[in-house]
Every structure is written in structure tokens, then in C-alpha cells.
Design an enzyme around this catalytic site. Sequence first.
Site, PDB file in Angstrom:
ATOM      1  N   ALA A 146      18.885 -20.047 -10.457  1.00  0.00           N
ATOM      2  CA  ALA A 146      20.052 -19.281 -10.021  1.00  0.00           C
ATOM      3  C   ALA A 146      20.999 -19.000 -11.181  1.00  0.00           C
ATOM      4  CB  ALA A 146      20.764 -20.019  -8.902  1.00  0.00           C
ATOM      5  N   HIS A 147      20.461 -18.552 -12.298  1.00  0.00           N
ATOM      6  CA  HIS A 147      21.262 -18.172 -13.462  1.00  0.00           C
ATOM      7  C   HIS A 147      20.987 -16.709 -13.782  1.00  0.00           C
ATOM      8  CE1 HIS A 147      22.532 -22.277 -14.857  1.00  0.00           C
ATOM      9  NE2 HIS A 147      21.543 -22.600 -14.032  1.00  0.00           N
ATOM     10  N   ASN A 225      12.287 -29.525 -10.724  1.00  0.00           N
ATOM     11  CA  ASN A 225      12.833 -28.207 -10.414  1.00  0.00           C
ATOM     12  C   ASN A 225      13.107 -27.425 -11.693  1.00  0.00           C
ATOM     13  OD1 ASN A 225      14.407 -30.107  -8.012  1.00  0.00           O
ATOM     14  ND2 ASN A 225      13.070 -28.437  -7.409  1.00  0.00           N
ATOM     15  N   ARG A 233      -4.620 -30.546 -16.833  1.00  0.00           N
ATOM     16  CA  ARG A 233      -4.986 -30.134 -18.195  1.00  0.00           C
ATOM     17  C   ARG A 233      -3.753 -29.791 -19.022  1.00  0.00           C
ATOM     18  NH1 ARG A 233      -9.221 -27.384 -15.354  1.00  0.00           N
ATOM     19  NH2 ARG A 233     -11.235 -28.391 -15.736  1.00  0.00           N
ATOM     20  N   GLY A 255      16.117 -33.343   0.492  1.00  0.00           N
ATOM     21  CA  GLY A 255      15.033 -32.978   1.396  1.00  0.00           C
ATOM     22  C   GLY A 255      14.553 -31.563   1.220  1.00  0.00           C
ATOM     23  N   HIS A 257      14.876 -29.836  -2.287  1.00  0.00           N
ATOM     24  CA  HIS A 257      14.434 -29.699  -3.671  1.00  0.00           C
ATOM     25  C   HIS A 257      13.179 -30.503  -3.984  1.00  0.00           C
ATOM     26  CE1 HIS A 257      18.411 -27.908  -4.329  1.00  0.00           C
ATOM     27  NE2 HIS A 257      17.953 -27.468  -5.486  1.00  0.00           N
ATOM     28  N   ASP A 280      23.869 -31.438  -7.742  1.00  0.00           N
ATOM     29  CA  ASP A 280      23.721 -30.033  -8.149  1.00  0.00           C
ATOM     30  C   ASP A 280      24.440 -29.151  -7.123  1.00  0.00           C
ATOM     31  OD1 ASP A 280      22.971 -27.895  -9.735  1.00  0.00           O
ATOM     32  OD2 ASP A 280      20.947 -27.744  -8.920  1.00  0.00           O
ATOM     33  N   ALA A 315      19.527 -22.073  -4.986  1.00  0.00           N
ATOM     34  CA  ALA A 315      20.727 -21.920  -5.814  1.00  0.00           C
ATOM     35  C   ALA A 315      21.607 -23.153  -5.695  1.00  0.00           C
ATOM     36  CB  ALA A 315      21.497 -20.665  -5.398  1.00  0.00           C
TER      37      ALA A 315
END
Length: 393
Positions: A146-147, A225, A233, A255, A257, A280, A315
Site C-alpha cells: 500500500a505504497h 508480508n 529452490r 488473522g 496477514h 501496522d 493496506a
Amino acid sequence: MATLPGARGTARRPTTRPQVLTGARVVLPKGTVPDGRVTIDGTKIVAEAPHGDVIDVTGHWLVPGFVDLHNHGGGGASFSGTAEDVLKAIRTHRLHGTTTLVASTVTDDMDFLARQAGLLSELAEQGDLAGIHFEGPFISPCRKGAHSEALLRDPDPAEVRKLIDAARGRASMVTLATELPGGLDSVRLLAEHGVIAAVGHTDATYEQTVQAIEAGATVATHLFNAMPPLGHRSPGPIAALLADERVTVELINDGTHLHPAALELAFRHAGPARVAFITDAMDAAGIGDGRYLLGPLEVEVSEGVARLVEGGSIAGSTLTQDRAFQRAVTIDRLPVEDVVAALSVNPARLLGIDDRVGSLEPGKDADLVLLDENFELKGVMRQGDWVVDPQLA
């Protein structure tokens, strides 16, 4: 059993007499005391004090105030806003047990970020904030979340230094995509200035992440995230960040993320001493559904989940730390002592303020949270003030 005066959510100055909280299960660094006792004299926890007012909190849990490393706002206000907005967001999270908070910015114009750093540093100097976390603009467009992509840039050490200087000694952390040009040099710069370099919003390989850690990076910004997934691999950054004992991993336990199995994986491999729960949080924390702004981007919050209106990326969150605590114990079945470490002890140590906060020990600030047997928040004290009155009958 004494009843504490004052309205719920209203700060009350410490009484002139010491307060002695008795009967609770008190979580201390060495373990839980079943029938514990915590004495507060003024703004501090003390070993003992004569003539104190005894408050019986039997049947409750008494834990340290929460320390949030990564938080963008709450209560309808943002840390990218005015001083009034910032204070409103701080108050919102204090009502949910966060007594120590680092304000996180979101990607924006460099001049705006520098000006905002000046405002936030003043509030940090007053003791309202524990520091400033710059999340962006030095992140990968591949993992921008969300940037605003238009405002992203490579981590030029000179520009990183500009933000540090603008924060006037109050910069706590900078999140970087360390694989970008200038990334490793910026990590070294941050380490030299005593600022935490965090690996996040990154498209780095395993090998590039190892290089960043060797250069001085010590935090994984919301592990799992906004970074490549773990592969057999191409293990990517997750494997490197979990494996290195020098790294603390942030986790958003809302619950949404993280799947519970991912949370368990992090605790199993990093260990409870290297996990920090963060919110966050964005503006909607403590408020509810609706439309909000995160930096310049519009966000829709529906059923407590925040997503960008354009593109649908998650976000931030609407999480508060009391909910993170309750979920960790009742749903994730983590030991209470491990949850206290993740919410208080570990982030305080990472910030270098564990001599003042993070545990219920004599000499430290009287920051504490009272929870009932179902881990519902019932009281919050910050530096001897009841921010949330327990209203015990």
C-alpha cells in the site's frame, strides 16, 4: 476490593499514596507469579512502599504495557497528519494497552517526510512517542503493498541521511529493500548512526538478504508480508531472516496477514525471544469500517480488513495490541509468557529502552495492562496514570 475512580479511557493523575495491586497472575521476566503483587509509587514500579492503597485484582492477569514498533495511526487519525492527529492516534492505542509507541510514516514526497519527521520528533522529545519509523520510500516497486509506486526511490545513503537528520536523533527504524542500488550502503549508514535497518517490502534473494544482515540489518518488517514467499529452490528473504539470531521478526497477528501455521513457523524457528508483534495499524484502528487515506492512497475497510480501493492490496491493519494478545493466547495457543515477550519485552529491548519499559520490575515505568481470565482488557496504566480505569466492583 477497591474501586478505582475516574472514567474509562480518562487519564487520572497518580495518587499521592502508593498503589499496591495484589492477587493477579503477574507475568515477570522469570515467569508468572500466581498470586502476585505490584507496587506503584508515583510513576514507577517499586519493590515495596509503606502505607499503600491495596487494590485487589484477583482473577486477572497483570502484564507489562505493550510496545508497538510499527504503527501508522488509529482513531481516525494518522501519523502523517497534524500534531493533533498524532496525539489522537496515540490516545487510541493507549486505550488498547500500547503504552510505548513508535510512529511509522508511509511513502511520500521526501520534503514532506522530512517535515513530518520534525513534527514527530517534537512529540518524541515530549515523551509521547518512542521514536520514528520510516517505512518507505526506499522500497521495491515489486513489493510495494500500500505504497505509492510513483513516490518510491532507491535507498541513496544521502537521502536516508536526510531523513535521519530531520528526525533529530529520534529515528528508530528505516525499512529498506536492501537489494536496490545503495541498499547495503544505507544499511551500514543506519547501523553507524544507531538506527535499526529493517528488511521489508523487498524482492531480495536469500543471498542478498544474508548480505543485508551482515551489513547490519536486524529487523524483518512484517515477516512473510511484502516479500517473496518461502521456496524450496529459491528460499528468498524469509529463510535468511528466520535463521539469523541477530534478526527480530515483526508479525501482524490479526488473522488476515498471517495463517496460524505461518505464525507457528516463525515462533518455532526464530524462537520467542526474536518475535515482535506489531499492529501496522492505519487510521481505522479503533474506529471501524469505511473509507480512509493511507498516505496519498485511498483505502476501503470492510469487516475490519483494510485494502486499497485501487488494486485491492492489504493496506496495513485495523489491529490493536490487546486483540493481538488475546488471539495469540486463545486461538494460536501460545504461552502467555511468550506473548508478553513478543508484545513488550522484545520490542523494548530492540529499541534500547528496556531499562525503562517492557517488564514489571522495580525501577521501571509503571506501565501495565490488566486482563481478565478471558484476556479481555480491563485496565491500562501508563507511568502511574490509569488511562483505562479497571472499574472493579
